[in-house]
Motif scaffolding. Structure first.
Motif, PDB file in Angstrom:
ATOM      1  N   VAL A 143      43.169  32.711  50.659  1.00  9.79           N
ATOM      2  CA  VAL A 143      44.248  32.276  49.763  1.00  9.79           C
ATOM      3  C   VAL A 143      43.875  30.915  49.199  1.00  9.79           C
ATOM      4  O   VAL A 143      43.464  30.008  49.930  1.00  9.79           O
ATOM      5  N   LYS A 144      44.006  30.772  47.861  1.00  8.21           N
ATOM      6  CA  LYS A 144      43.629  29.523  47.197  1.00  8.21           C
ATOM      7  C   LYS A 144      44.748  29.016  46.301  1.00  8.21           C
ATOM      8  O   LYS A 144      45.392  29.806  45.604  1.00  8.21           O
ATOM      9  N   ALA A 145      44.935  27.702  46.300  1.00 10.38           N
ATOM     10  CA  ALA A 145      45.805  27.079  45.310  1.00 10.38           C
ATOM     11  C   ALA A 145      45.134  27.227  43.955  1.00 10.38           C
ATOM     12  O   ALA A 145      43.908  27.234  43.861  1.00 10.38           O
ATOM     13  N   VAL A 178      44.940  35.269  45.701  1.00 15.31           N
ATOM     14  CA  VAL A 178      44.550  35.957  46.928  1.00 15.31           C
ATOM     15  C   VAL A 178      43.250  36.668  46.596  1.00 15.31           C
ATOM     16  O   VAL A 178      43.161  37.364  45.578  1.00 15.31           O
ATOM     17  N   GLU A 179      42.224  36.451  47.426  1.00 14.75           N
ATOM     18  CA  GLU A 179      40.911  36.989  47.095  1.00 14.75           C
ATOM     19  C   GLU A 179      40.379  37.918  48.156  1.00 14.75           C
ATOM     20  O   GLU A 179      40.713  37.809  49.339  1.00 14.75           O
ATOM     21  N   GLU A 180      39.506  38.765  47.717  1.00 14.92           N
ATOM     22  CA  GLU A 180      38.692  39.588  48.613  1.00 14.92           C
ATOM     23  C   GLU A 180      37.764  38.648  49.394  1.00 14.92           C
ATOM     24  O   GLU A 180      37.189  37.723  48.811  1.00 14.92           O
ATOM     25  N   PHE A 181      37.599  38.858  50.685  1.00 22.74           N
ATOM     26  CA  PHE A 181      36.688  38.041  51.497  1.00 22.74           C
ATOM     27  C   PHE A 181      35.243  38.450  51.210  1.00 22.74           C
ATOM     28  O   PHE A 181      34.912  39.632  51.226  1.00 22.74           O
ATOM     29  N   LEU A 182      34.412  37.455  50.921  1.00 23.09           N
ATOM     30  CA  LEU A 182      32.986  37.713  50.677  1.00 23.09           C
ATOM     31  C   LEU A 182      32.197  37.171  51.853  1.00 23.09           C
ATOM     32  O   LEU A 182      32.431  36.049  52.302  1.00 23.09           O
ATOM     33  N   SER A 183      31.247  37.984  52.316  1.00 20.35           N
ATOM     34  CA  SER A 183      30.500  37.601  53.512  1.00 20.35           C
ATOM     35  C   SER A 183      29.027  37.395  53.175  1.00 20.35           C
ATOM     36  O   SER A 183      28.416  38.225  52.513  1.00 20.35           O
ATOM     37  N   PRO A 185      25.511  34.102  53.287  1.00 23.85           N
ATOM     38  CA  PRO A 185      25.207  32.677  53.175  1.00 23.85           C
ATOM     39  C   PRO A 185      25.655  32.110  51.825  1.00 23.85           C
ATOM     40  O   PRO A 185      25.668  32.821  50.820  1.00 23.85           O
ATOM     41  N   GLU A 186      26.023  30.833  51.828  1.00 26.80           N
ATOM     42  CA  GLU A 186      26.472  30.166  50.600  1.00 26.80           C
ATOM     43  C   GLU A 186      25.355  29.308  50.028  1.00 26.80           C
ATOM     44  O   GLU A 186      24.578  28.713  50.765  1.00 26.80           O
ATOM     45  N   VAL A 187      25.327  29.256  48.698  1.00 26.28           N
ATOM     46  CA  VAL A 187      24.340  28.444  47.981  1.00 26.28           C
ATOM     47  C   VAL A 187      25.050  27.674  46.878  1.00 26.28           C
ATOM     48  O   VAL A 187      25.915  28.222  46.197  1.00 26.28           O
ATOM     49  N   PHE A 207      27.521  21.752  54.141  1.00 27.25           N
ATOM     50  CA  PHE A 207      28.222  22.059  55.390  1.00 27.25           C
ATOM     51  C   PHE A 207      29.649  21.576  55.226  1.00 27.25           C
ATOM     52  O   PHE A 207      29.909  20.378  55.230  1.00 27.25           O
ATOM     53  N   LYS A 208      30.583  22.536  55.060  1.00 27.19           N
ATOM     54  CA  LYS A 208      31.943  22.164  54.661  1.00 27.19           C
ATOM     55  C   LYS A 208      32.849  21.836  55.834  1.00 27.19           C
ATOM     56  O   LYS A 208      33.815  21.096  55.687  1.00 27.19           O
ATOM     57  N   ARG A 209      32.553  22.409  57.012  1.00 28.22           N
ATOM     58  CA  ARG A 209      33.460  22.190  58.150  1.00 28.22           C
ATOM     59  C   ARG A 209      33.158  20.858  58.830  1.00 28.22           C
ATOM     60  O   ARG A 209      32.034  20.385  58.818  1.00 28.22           O
ATOM     61  N   ILE A 282      31.788  32.303  44.096  1.00 29.80           N
ATOM     62  CA  ILE A 282      33.096  32.011  44.710  1.00 29.80           C
ATOM     63  C   ILE A 282      33.841  30.958  43.920  1.00 29.80           C
ATOM     64  O   ILE A 282      35.051  30.947  43.888  1.00 29.80           O
ATOM     65  N   GLU A 283      33.124  30.044  43.310  1.00 28.46           N
ATOM     66  CA  GLU A 283      33.822  29.041  42.496  1.00 28.46           C
ATOM     67  C   GLU A 283      32.837  28.391  41.556  1.00 28.46           C
ATOM     68  O   GLU A 283      31.628  28.422  41.769  1.00 28.46           O
ATOM     69  N   PHE A 284      33.401  27.792  40.493  1.00 30.71           N
ATOM     70  CA  PHE A 284      32.623  26.896  39.643  1.00 30.71           C
ATOM     71  C   PHE A 284      33.202  25.505  39.775  1.00 30.71           C
ATOM     72  O   PHE A 284      34.419  25.334  39.927  1.00 30.71           O
TER      73      PHE A 284
HETATM   74  P1  AMP Z   1      36.266  26.900  47.233  1.00 35.09           P
HETATM   75  O1  AMP Z   1      37.185  25.725  47.180  1.00 35.09           O
HETATM   76  O2  AMP Z   1      36.655  28.019  46.343  1.00 35.09           O
HETATM   77  O3  AMP Z   1      34.832  26.501  47.138  1.00 35.09           O
HETATM   78  O4  AMP Z   1      36.332  27.432  48.733  1.00 35.09           O
HETATM   79  C1  AMP Z   1      35.936  26.632  49.808  1.00 35.09           C
HETATM   80  C2  AMP Z   1      35.210  27.464  50.840  1.00 35.09           C
HETATM   81  O5  AMP Z   1      36.022  28.539  51.289  1.00 35.09           O
HETATM   82  C3  AMP Z   1      33.966  28.133  50.295  1.00 35.09           C
HETATM   83  O6  AMP Z   1      32.853  27.313  50.309  1.00 35.09           O
HETATM   84  C4  AMP Z   1      33.811  29.302  51.241  1.00 35.09           C
HETATM   85  O7  AMP Z   1      33.222  28.873  52.457  1.00 35.09           O
HETATM   86  C5  AMP Z   1      35.221  29.694  51.514  1.00 35.09           C
HETATM   87  N1  AMP Z   1      35.621  30.751  50.589  1.00 35.09           N
HETATM   88  C6  AMP Z   1      36.242  30.611  49.404  1.00 35.09           C
HETATM   89  N2  AMP Z   1      36.459  31.799  48.820  1.00 35.09           N
HETATM   90  C7  AMP Z   1      35.958  32.736  49.650  1.00 35.09           C
HETATM   91  C8  AMP Z   1      35.893  34.160  49.615  1.00 35.09           C
HETATM   92  N3  AMP Z   1      36.395  34.876  48.595  1.00 35.09           N
HETATM   93  N4  AMP Z   1      35.304  34.784  50.656  1.00 35.09           N
HETATM   94  C9  AMP Z   1      34.808  34.077  51.694  1.00 35.09           C
HETATM   95  N5  AMP Z   1      34.851  32.733  51.790  1.00 35.09           N
HETATM   96  C10 AMP Z   1      35.432  32.067  50.794  1.00 35.09           C
END
Ligand code: AMP
Ligand code: GLY
Length: 423
Positions: A143-145, A178-183, A185-187, A207-209, A282-284
């Motif tokens: 879920v995203k704002a 509300v988004e589909e979960f994507l599984s 590695p992130e780049v 490393f976001k966490r 996932i985002e721009f």
């Molecule tokens: P964002 O602000 O959109 O970059 O989201 C922050 C982080 O949440 C991302 O770097 C991902 O780790 C995780 N994330 C966001 N959207 C998704 C998605 N649709 N599926 C899985 N992980 C996500």
């Protein structure tokens, strides 16, 4: 060139260090900058970087050749529009084009129109719509704002109640996605764009966490490394990967924005997930990433000013592809006690000279201020230790050795940045 960089973080310090490293005699200004940036550029602390009229006036009065916009806030405030109207070269998109970052719904619409691969998403305006979408996609829930939320607008959880509670926090102010979960590695992949032509930089991973092992809350970013050697296995190498994303993501998006009358001039940041079904966005973001910039720019061999100026003046087509050194870079973020929830600020920093004297290491300051003959931390992410070496093992050793010199009461940093690629 006389170059003004807007912003005050480690990303902006990295940009200024890269410009200074050209040894081209640039005169560098930063507004407002920070204490670390002040060692490498003239600070203009009285200039509000979010004020289009004030920035334009300053750039005009000071005969600035190029303005580089670091963070998103000046973009959203229309600073690039005002500069461009006055004919002042600026690296940063218009307010309209920056919606690619500012509005997740806008970004999804552009991706749909351009045929760019991304996860499915539903825009929901009520709790019932959120609940229906959560059930349609299933767990894990995303879920995203819909607006800018400084990295805190996203929740990824298996807990349906927590997903609903997160939506509740933002529904009052507008819609959520509300988004589909994507599984996978992130780049993070950056593209310099003049609105028409794009040039890719070298990929990075952040490393976001907050805590080791990707535990703890999401942050603005606790570390990063570049390049990504593991791309070779799946894509045959960085070059092939970059070409794929240029073709399937960057170029279609840039063309779409241009066709809609909102050309994107600046840094297109593609946040990607490498799923089993292919590379998906996932985002721009409409600006350089932080902390990825701190590991990408030290490896850049092409003069940064030439790239940014070519983008600002619409001549990127004449620029060769950016070149990168074979060295690797690792950055580790030093954070204040309590970051990200409630960082303690105002504490004294020590040992920075010894840290910076470590072979292959430099510091990019994020939130420091001069006080009592020394420096104090003024924010959650305080500074980045950046290490460059010929292997990830050596770069990590250098970064963590440098960190061992730094003192800041209660500070914390992750110990596992780039640990897996160093094995
Ligand atoms: P964002 O602000 O959109 O970059 O989201 C922050 C982080 O949440 C991302 O770097 C991902 O780790 C995780 N994330 C966001 N959207 C998704 C998605 N649709 N599926 C899985 N992980 C996500
Ligand atoms: N590193 C994530 C960002 O800059 O948004």
């Amino acid at each position: 060139m006389r170059i003004l960089v807007l912003g005050s973080g480690a990303r902006e310090h990295a940009i200024i260090l890269a410009l200074a490293a050209e040894s081209a005699g640039h005169e560098l200004f930063a507004a407002p900058g920070n204490a670390g940036i002040g060692a490498d550029a003239t600070l203009v602390t009285t200039l509000n970087p979010d004020d289009p009229a004030a920035v334009t006036l300053f750039a005009n009065d000071e005969r600035i050749d190029l303005v580089v916009i670091g963070p998103e806030a000046p973009l959203v405030a229309g600073v690039a529009d005002a500069l461009r109207e006055r004919g002042i070269p600026v690296f940063g998109p218009s307010r309209a084009a920056a919606q690619l970052e500012g509005s997740k719904a806008f970004a999804k619409r552009i991706m749909d129109a351009a045929g760019v691969p991304t996860g499915r998403a539903t825009r929901a305006q009520t709790r019932d719509e959120v609940a229906a979408a959560l059930d349609a996609y299933g767990a894990p829930h995303v879920v995203k704002a819909d607006g800018l939320a400084a990295g805190k607008g996203v929740v990824v959880t298996d807990d349906r109640e927590a997903a609903l509670a997160h939506a509740d926090r933002y529904l009052g102010d507008g819609a959520v996605l509300v988004e589909e979960f994507l599984s996978g590695p992130e780049v993070s992949l950056f593209f310099v764009s003049d609105g028409d032509t794009v040039r890719a930089l070298s990929p990075a991973q952040d490393f976001k966490r907050a805590l080791d092992g990707d535990a703890g809350p999401n942050t603005g970013g606790m570390g990063a490394y570049s390049p990504l050697p593991w791309l070779a296995e799946r894509f045959g190498g960085e070059q092939a990967f970059v070409e794929l994303v240029t073709r399937e993501v960057a170029e279609p998006v840039i063309r779409q924005l241009d066709a809609e009358g909102t050309p994107f001039i600046g840094l297109l940041y593609a946040g990607l997930i490498l799923t089993d079904a292919g590379v998906k966005v996932i985002e721009f973001n409409a600006r350089f990433g932080d902390p990825e910039t701190q590991v990408v720019l030290p490896r850049l061999r092409t003069p940064l000013s030439a790239l940014l100026m070519a983008a600002a003046s619409g001549t990127l087509e004449d620029q060769p592809a950016p070149e990168f050194s074979d060295d690797v870079a690792v950055t580790v973020v030093l954070a204040s006690e309590g970051y990200p929830e409630s960082p303690v600020t105002g504490r004294a920093l020590g040992g920075l000279d010894a840290a910076a004297a470590t072979d292959g290491v430099h510091l990019a300051h994020a939130a420091t201020r001069a006080a009592d003959g020394g420096l104090v931390a003024t924010g959650g992410r305080v500074l980045n230790v950046v290490a460059v070496a010929d292997t990830f093992g050596a770069a990590r050793d250098r970064a963590y050795h440098a960190l061992s010199h730094i003192t800041l009461e209660g500070a914390h940093y992750r110990r596992d940045i780039a640990a897996r690629v160093a094995e």
